[in-house]
Design a protein around this motif. Structure first.
Motif, PDB file in Angstrom:
ATOM      1  N   GLU A 431       0.849  -1.243   0.225  1.00  0.00           N
ATOM      2  CA  GLU A 431      -0.101   0.371  -0.139  1.00  0.00           C
ATOM      3  C   GLU A 431       0.617   1.120  -0.350  1.00  0.00           C
ATOM      4  O   GLU A 431       0.562   2.485  -0.605  1.00  0.00           O
ATOM      5  CB  GLU A 431      -1.095  -0.115   1.186  1.00  0.00           C
ATOM      6  CG  GLU A 431      -2.407  -1.201   1.541  1.00  0.00           C
ATOM      7  CD  GLU A 431      -2.866  -0.858  -0.720  1.00  0.00           C
ATOM      8  OE1 GLU A 431      -2.980  -0.090  -0.673  1.00  0.00           O
ATOM      9  OE2 GLU A 431      -2.898  -1.921  -0.646  1.00  0.00           O
ATOM     10  N   LYS A 435       0.897   4.119  -2.594  1.00  0.00           N
ATOM     11  CA  LYS A 435       0.493   5.603  -1.989  1.00  0.00           C
ATOM     12  C   LYS A 435       1.595   6.336  -2.614  1.00  0.00           C
ATOM     13  O   LYS A 435       1.461   7.576  -3.753  1.00  0.00           O
ATOM     14  CB  LYS A 435       0.613   5.633  -0.860  1.00  0.00           C
ATOM     15  CG  LYS A 435      -0.041   6.695  -0.406  1.00  0.00           C
ATOM     16  CD  LYS A 435      -0.554   6.971   0.981  1.00  0.00           C
ATOM     17  CE  LYS A 435      -0.971   8.015   1.517  1.00  0.00           C
ATOM     18  NZ  LYS A 435      -0.839   8.706   3.144  1.00  0.00           N
ATOM     19  N   GLU A 438       1.590   6.658  -6.738  1.00  0.00           N
ATOM     20  CA  GLU A 438       0.154   7.422  -7.140  1.00  0.00           C
ATOM     21  C   GLU A 438       0.853   8.977  -7.367  1.00  0.00           C
ATOM     22  O   GLU A 438       0.142  10.126  -7.540  1.00  0.00           O
ATOM     23  CB  GLU A 438      -0.630   7.339  -6.765  1.00  0.00           C
ATOM     24  CG  GLU A 438      -1.864   8.330  -6.843  1.00  0.00           C
ATOM     25  CD  GLU A 438      -3.358   7.567  -5.802  1.00  0.00           C
ATOM     26  OE1 GLU A 438      -3.943   8.495  -6.285  1.00  0.00           O
ATOM     27  OE2 GLU A 438      -3.307   7.007  -4.404  1.00  0.00           O
ATOM     28  N   GLN A 439       1.541   9.136  -5.985  1.00  0.00           N
ATOM     29  CA  GLN A 439       2.185  10.918  -5.448  1.00  0.00           C
ATOM     30  C   GLN A 439       3.020  11.585  -6.457  1.00  0.00           C
ATOM     31  O   GLN A 439       3.426  12.937  -6.978  1.00  0.00           O
ATOM     32  CB  GLN A 439       2.254  10.806  -4.439  1.00  0.00           C
ATOM     33  CG  GLN A 439       1.160  10.991  -3.296  1.00  0.00           C
ATOM     34  CD  GLN A 439       1.432  10.659  -1.785  1.00  0.00           C
ATOM     35  OE1 GLN A 439       2.708  10.354  -1.327  1.00  0.00           O
ATOM     36  NE2 GLN A 439       0.671  10.755  -0.764  1.00  0.00           N
TER      37      GLN A 439
END
Length: 564
Positions: A431, A435, A438-439
């Motif tokens: 996860e 994250k 994605e950022q």
């Protein structure tokens, strides 16, 4: 795919090259795009010379490394040449051990077991050195982050020389010499060498110290070229020189091990692409399926019959590897679908019985279907081990660094990395990695891109252009095979699908009143409908030479196709 047409370079620079080199605009444009703007730069590009190699003593700690090796020889110490189990590592070990053994007998090699010891310097390898009286270890293609391992060896009175090309951490290991052009305090003029390339610089320095010349080292360049091709380092500077002359050795007088690997290849002249797809996977297969020692045995064997036997065994390993990676890829793709993870920014999959030796290949295969930064995990002892692969222009190493609190260890490059973690940390890591990607990733990077050098017309394509393009070889990162785009193309009606399951596309196309030219599109069989009924299409492609029944003709190798 996204079609990214490179902007036209500065017209003044292009015109200057056209004038001084007496070439047309297409060739001059390609050269300026590659940073070549003067006659001298063009000469170095088209006529690479071994004189262009840098003095190896410009590399930080090179004098210390040579001094320690010469001291070991003078004192009749036992030297252990240690390297990773992949192509870069095994070629480097074969090169350095082969050179040392040419004048000093007390040299042995050590490749760690991928499954028992994992990547890089191992405590088991150091214990082996102690038990067998080795007082100097030369580590190749690994070691730059092995702080504790080097301290462990030092406590046993074993010295280390490290030859690596991976990014160092904040602290360097306490070795006698640390050769790594990516060291911040190293001013060596070229920092894109592979591990075998750094090993070659060490050999070059030793040769200079012993009053030998580069001519004495030519026999090792087939190994260096193989490593450069396999490790996908930039095809610029010293890499391009070493690859060019290494290819010459492969094509004229390769070592028996490489000769045995290519004896059934029908091509008269092998290119870097052939090295990548024919030689490298077979050398890699030894470490993936059995043990990297088999690759070193093959590459250091001078009896042709024995080399042929080793090559046959490695061929079987390669066949087994292919079966495994196909099976695991199918299982991994099913896992992504079952877990409804097709819309994530990353692909992270795990199954405990997946073969550790092929998970890197599987990661690359998954990117072909789901174009995302990808990590494939398997069980390795009491930990999970993984291989990571990235998409174009996204630095997966930096992403792993951002979530490193979940990892036991990691290392690698912008596009490929390896890591281990505790099984209980896997969900949190998965996860956290999702994250951070994605950022930090630009959405465009999640769509495959084809980079196009120039838009041209079919009337520009001729034998002279092909001859000049051939002189751009060897190709590789930062000097890729030129890709062109042409619009308003029409199939003359001969378009068809070929191959098993009709997966490939064969066309015969024209543009306006140009002569027709053949097109081959591997994997483009499903695009046949858009070529029907004389519909105009746009294509991007590389220009190839196709040999059939003794006749050579130009053809276009499709990179992508779309309606005009």
């Amino acid at each position: 795919m996204r079609w990214n047409v490179k902007p036209k370079p500065d017209a003044e620079r292009v015109n200057h090259l056209m004038e001084v080199l007496k070439v047309d605009e297409i060739i001059a444009t390609l050269l300026v795009q590659r940073g070549i703007e003067t006659y001298e730069q063009a000469r170095a590009f088209f006529r690479p010379s071994l004189d262009d190699l840098h003095n190896p003593y410009l590399m930080k700690d090179m004098d210390k490394a040579v001094s320690r090796i010469e001291q070991a020889i003078e004192n009749e110490e036992n030297i252990l040449v240690f390297g990773d189990y992949d192509v870069d590592g095994t070629t480097a070990v074969s090169l350095v051990s082969g050179y040392l053994k040419s004048f000093y007998p007390n040299v042995a090699t050590y490749i760690p077991d991928r499954y028992d010891e994992g990547y890089g310097i191992s405590y088991k390898g150091i214990d082996f050195a102690e038990d067998n009286g080795f007082s100097l270890i030369i580590a190749l293609d690994c070691g730059i982050k092995s702080i504790e391992h080097i301290d462990y060896a030092t406590a046993k009175n074993i010295d280390f020389i490290i030859c690596d090309h991976h990014r160092p951490g904040d602290v360097l290991p306490n070795a006698v010499a640390v050769l790594d052009p990516k060291r911040e305090d190293c001013t060596y003029p070229y920092d894109e060498l592979c591990g075998c390339g750094v090993g070659f610089k060490l050999v070059q320095a030793l040769a200079q110290h012993r009053n030998q010349t580069i001519d004495d080292l030519m026999v090792y360049l087939d190994l260096v070229a193989t490593a450069i091709a396999a490790d996908i380092v930039p095809m610029t500077g010293e890499n391009r020189v070493l690859a060019k002359f290494g290819l010459d050795v492969i094509n004229s007088n390769p070592r028996p091990g490489i000769k045995a690997l290519i004896q059934n290849v029908k091509k008269k002249v092998l290119t870097i692409t052939d090295v990548v797809f024919i030689i490298a996977p077979r050398i890699n297969a030894a470490g993936r399926i059995k043990h990297g020692n088999e690759a070193v045995a093959l590459l250091t064997e001078y009896d042709l019959d024995q080399a042929a036997q080793f090559a046959a065994e490695i061929e079987q390993h390669n066949s087994d590897r292919k079966d495994l990676d196909k099976q695991i890829t199918v299982e991994a793709l099913a896992q992504i679908t079952q877990n409804n993870e097709t819309n994530r920014f990353t692909t992270v999959v795990y199954q405990e019985d997946w073969h550790k030796g092929v998970i890197g290949i599987v990661a690359s295969r998954l990117i072909e279907t789901h174009y995302r930064p990808t990590i494939v995990f398997t069980k390795s002892g009491d930990k999970l081990a993984a291989s990571a692969r990235s998409v174009k222009d996204f630095d997966i190493y930096n992403a792993l660094e951002a979530v490193s609190e979940h990892l036991e260890q990691f290392g690698g490059h912008m596009y490929a990395a390896g890591m281990t973690l505790k099984e209980e940390n896997y969900p949190a890591f998965k996860e956290a990695f999702e994250k951070v990607v994605e950022q930090t990733i630009h959405p465009d990077l999640l769509i495959p891109e084809v980079s196009i050098d120039a838009e041209i017309n079919f009337t520009d394509i001729n034998e002279r252009l092909m001859r000049l393009l051939n002189q751009f070889e060897p190709f590789g990162p930062q000097n890729m095979t030129p890709v062109f785009m042409t619009k308003n193309v029409i199939d003359t009606g001969y378009g068809k699908t070929i191959g098993q399951d009709d997966e490939h596309l064969k066309l015969f196309v024209k543009q306006n009143n140009s002569e027709g030219i053949g097109v081959i599109g591997f994997g483009f069989g499903n695009q046949l409908p858009i070529t029907k009924n004389h519909q105009p299409i746009a294509i991007c492609y590389c220009i190839d030479e196709n040999e059939f029944n003794g006749t050579v003709s130009l053809q276009l190798r499709l990179k992508d196709i779309k309606p005009n």
